[in-house]
Design a protein around this motif. Sequence first.
Motif, PDB file in Angstrom:
ATOM      1  N   LEU A 248     -13.497   5.124  -0.529  1.00 28.44           N
ATOM      2  CA  LEU A 248     -12.046   4.918  -0.547  1.00 28.44           C
ATOM      3  C   LEU A 248     -11.671   3.544  -1.070  1.00 28.44           C
ATOM      4  O   LEU A 248     -10.521   3.327  -1.466  1.00 28.44           O
ATOM      5  CB  LEU A 248     -11.478   5.121   0.858  1.00 28.44           C
ATOM      6  CG  LEU A 248     -11.755   6.494   1.484  1.00 28.44           C
ATOM      7  CD1 LEU A 248     -11.292   6.505   2.942  1.00 28.44           C
ATOM      8  CD2 LEU A 248     -11.071   7.591   0.696  1.00 28.44           C
ATOM      9  N   GLY A 249     -12.631   2.637  -1.052  1.00 32.66           N
ATOM     10  CA  GLY A 249     -12.325   1.322  -1.597  1.00 32.66           C
ATOM     11  C   GLY A 249     -13.248   0.232  -1.100  1.00 32.66           C
ATOM     12  O   GLY A 249     -14.030   0.427  -0.160  1.00 32.66           O
ATOM     13  N   VAL A 283     -14.218   2.276  -8.348  1.00 37.64           N
ATOM     14  CA  VAL A 283     -13.715   2.579  -7.000  1.00 37.64           C
ATOM     15  C   VAL A 283     -12.502   1.698  -6.722  1.00 37.64           C
ATOM     16  O   VAL A 283     -12.360   0.607  -7.307  1.00 37.64           O
ATOM     17  CB  VAL A 283     -14.802   2.370  -5.914  1.00 37.64           C
ATOM     18  CG1 VAL A 283     -15.986   3.282  -6.162  1.00 37.64           C
ATOM     19  CG2 VAL A 283     -15.245   0.919  -5.855  1.00 37.64           C
ATOM     20  N   PRO A 284     -11.599   2.118  -5.841  1.00 40.72           N
ATOM     21  CA  PRO A 284     -10.390   1.334  -5.567  1.00 40.72           C
ATOM     22  C   PRO A 284     -10.717  -0.020  -4.927  1.00 40.72           C
ATOM     23  O   PRO A 284     -11.710  -0.162  -4.212  1.00 40.72           O
ATOM     24  CB  PRO A 284      -9.601   2.221  -4.593  1.00 40.72           C
ATOM     25  CG  PRO A 284     -10.137   3.600  -4.811  1.00 40.72           C
ATOM     26  CD  PRO A 284     -11.582   3.422  -5.148  1.00 40.72           C
ATOM     27  N   PHE A 285      -9.873  -0.984  -5.190  1.00 36.45           N
ATOM     28  CA  PHE A 285      -9.943  -2.281  -4.518  1.00 36.45           C
ATOM     29  C   PHE A 285      -8.802  -2.340  -3.522  1.00 36.45           C
ATOM     30  O   PHE A 285      -7.631  -2.242  -3.894  1.00 36.45           O
ATOM     31  CB  PHE A 285      -9.830  -3.421  -5.535  1.00 36.45           C
ATOM     32  CG  PHE A 285      -9.908  -4.789  -4.917  1.00 36.45           C
ATOM     33  CD1 PHE A 285     -11.081  -5.239  -4.339  1.00 36.45           C
ATOM     34  CD2 PHE A 285      -8.789  -5.624  -4.896  1.00 36.45           C
ATOM     35  CE1 PHE A 285     -11.156  -6.502  -3.755  1.00 36.45           C
ATOM     36  CE2 PHE A 285      -8.855  -6.891  -4.324  1.00 36.45           C
ATOM     37  CZ  PHE A 285     -10.037  -7.320  -3.743  1.00 36.45           C
ATOM     38  N   LEU A 286      -9.128  -2.477  -2.230  1.00 35.16           N
ATOM     39  CA  LEU A 286      -8.113  -2.388  -1.173  1.00 35.16           C
ATOM     40  C   LEU A 286      -7.476  -3.727  -0.825  1.00 35.16           C
ATOM     41  O   LEU A 286      -6.426  -3.761  -0.179  1.00 35.16           O
ATOM     42  CB  LEU A 286      -8.723  -1.764   0.086  1.00 35.16           C
ATOM     43  CG  LEU A 286      -9.287  -0.341  -0.067  1.00 35.16           C
ATOM     44  CD1 LEU A 286      -9.846   0.148   1.260  1.00 35.16           C
ATOM     45  CD2 LEU A 286      -8.212   0.604  -0.588  1.00 35.16           C
ATOM     46  N   ILE A 319      -3.706  -3.654   3.793  1.00 34.25           N
ATOM     47  CA  ILE A 319      -4.963  -2.951   3.525  1.00 34.25           C
ATOM     48  C   ILE A 319      -4.939  -1.564   4.146  1.00 34.25           C
ATOM     49  O   ILE A 319      -5.389  -0.577   3.539  1.00 34.25           O
ATOM     50  CB  ILE A 319      -6.157  -3.776   4.044  1.00 34.25           C
ATOM     51  CG1 ILE A 319      -6.324  -5.035   3.191  1.00 34.25           C
ATOM     52  CG2 ILE A 319      -7.441  -2.953   4.037  1.00 34.25           C
ATOM     53  CD1 ILE A 319      -7.384  -5.991   3.696  1.00 34.25           C
ATOM     54  N   ALA A 320      -4.394  -1.450   5.370  1.00 31.44           N
ATOM     55  CA  ALA A 320      -4.304  -0.149   6.039  1.00 31.44           C
ATOM     56  C   ALA A 320      -3.437   0.823   5.232  1.00 31.44           C
ATOM     57  O   ALA A 320      -3.764   2.012   5.111  1.00 31.44           O
ATOM     58  CB  ALA A 320      -3.737  -0.319   7.448  1.00 31.44           C
ATOM     59  N   GLN A 321      -2.346   0.313   4.668  1.00 31.48           N
ATOM     60  CA  GLN A 321      -1.470   1.170   3.864  1.00 31.48           C
ATOM     61  C   GLN A 321      -2.188   1.675   2.615  1.00 31.48           C
ATOM     62  O   GLN A 321      -2.087   2.854   2.246  1.00 31.48           O
ATOM     63  CB  GLN A 321      -0.206   0.399   3.474  1.00 31.48           C
ATOM     64  CG  GLN A 321       0.750   0.173   4.636  1.00 31.48           C
ATOM     65  CD  GLN A 321       1.919  -0.729   4.276  1.00 31.48           C
ATOM     66  OE1 GLN A 321       1.797  -1.613   3.418  1.00 31.48           O
ATOM     67  NE2 GLN A 321       3.062  -0.517   4.915  1.00 31.48           N
ATOM     68  N   LYS A 322      -2.943   0.803   1.960  1.00 26.51           N
ATOM     69  CA  LYS A 322      -3.699   1.217   0.776  1.00 26.51           C
ATOM     70  C   LYS A 322      -4.784   2.221   1.151  1.00 26.51           C
ATOM     71  O   LYS A 322      -5.057   3.175   0.405  1.00 26.51           O
ATOM     72  CB  LYS A 322      -4.320  -0.002   0.097  1.00 26.51           C
ATOM     73  CG  LYS A 322      -3.308  -0.904  -0.594  1.00 26.51           C
ATOM     74  CD  LYS A 322      -3.988  -2.069  -1.286  1.00 26.51           C
ATOM     75  CE  LYS A 322      -2.980  -2.976  -1.970  1.00 26.51           C
ATOM     76  NZ  LYS A 322      -3.637  -4.138  -2.635  1.00 26.51           N
ATOM     77  N   LEU A 323      -5.408   2.018   2.298  1.00 27.01           N
ATOM     78  CA  LEU A 323      -6.437   2.946   2.757  1.00 27.01           C
ATOM     79  C   LEU A 323      -5.861   4.341   2.970  1.00 27.01           C
ATOM     80  O   LEU A 323      -6.448   5.345   2.543  1.00 27.01           O
ATOM     81  CB  LEU A 323      -7.058   2.428   4.055  1.00 27.01           C
ATOM     82  CG  LEU A 323      -8.047   3.370   4.758  1.00 27.01           C
ATOM     83  CD1 LEU A 323      -9.214   3.706   3.848  1.00 27.01           C
ATOM     84  CD2 LEU A 323      -8.536   2.744   6.067  1.00 27.01           C
TER      85      LEU A 323
END
Length: 332
Positions: A248-249, A283-286, A319-323
């Motif tokens: 996920l990141g 992969v995403p960067f969070l 970070i939680a929102q991006k996750l």
Amino acid sequence: MPPVEKGTNGAAMTSDEALTILDELPEAGRIRSRKLTGNVATIVADASGLSPRERESLEAKLKAAALAVPGVVEARVAITAAKPHRTLIAIGSGKGGVGKSTLSANLAIALARMGKKVGLIDADIYGPSQPTLFGTTEKPRAEKEKLIPVEVQGVKLLSVGQLVSPDTALAWRGPMASSALNQLVEGDWADTEIILVDLPPGTGDVQLSLVQKARPAGAVIVSTPQDLSLIDATRAIDLFGKTSVPVLGIIENMAGYQCPHCGQSSDPFGQGGAEASAKRLGVPFLGRLPLSLSLREASDAGTPPAAGDGPAAESFRAIAQKLLAELEKVGG
């Protein structure tokens, strides 16, 4: 033969109408069906999201209410519960000492403050630190061979550190460590929606056991910006890729330091390495978090910054929102 009940208009009530008294109970919304056959009342109730103790209480209250109906001499209560949909997210790192456990604790709290029902499993069997990070010494109870998580800071927590004394070394081989992880995963998580699993560093037995038996919806990798950490983080990403667990990141921790005396910023571990690796690996960067004295002090004191206000709490929330956004993309 049981006596015939009369309604408010004087007419005789049917056997099932006699049980409408149950509608006055606070738990009435959980009743799915009711039937009175002769002098036996049968009730089906939904206990989804309740703990074992709460389920027992619900059954006892419904049975007592049914037995209070004139003519009822036996009450049978069937309790059902929908299997909750839970999303497991593995939090891993290839190397120890990158702040993975601190980040896991604060990320769990940030998600809880966003309205999610969150659990945290401290699967770092050989170095469990979540009880210290949350400032709790409370031990989980066991009911019907399942551990009941301790709730702290709005997060349900299970850790091997809750089951052994702080100074005890866990000299467990792979199978014992994997068995301990299974016990934590199979705890009674009730209505928990998201469970973060704070994994030990590396790519060993515990990681493979989690993937094989619990199947995480995705994994988050924590790394510092320096090359040595990124090499091992890449190995962790490779493990999840080989086992078909979406990454996920990546989160870059200890990225930059601001001197509290002169205010000058420096980069003791480098800068931007994790973000560059994320781009290279696709992969995403969070996000990134700085090396912070206040975060270290709060962690040692058992007061995670994500539970309060200020820049640190905002960083964890972002970070939680991006996750959550990345989790939605993979259907978790």
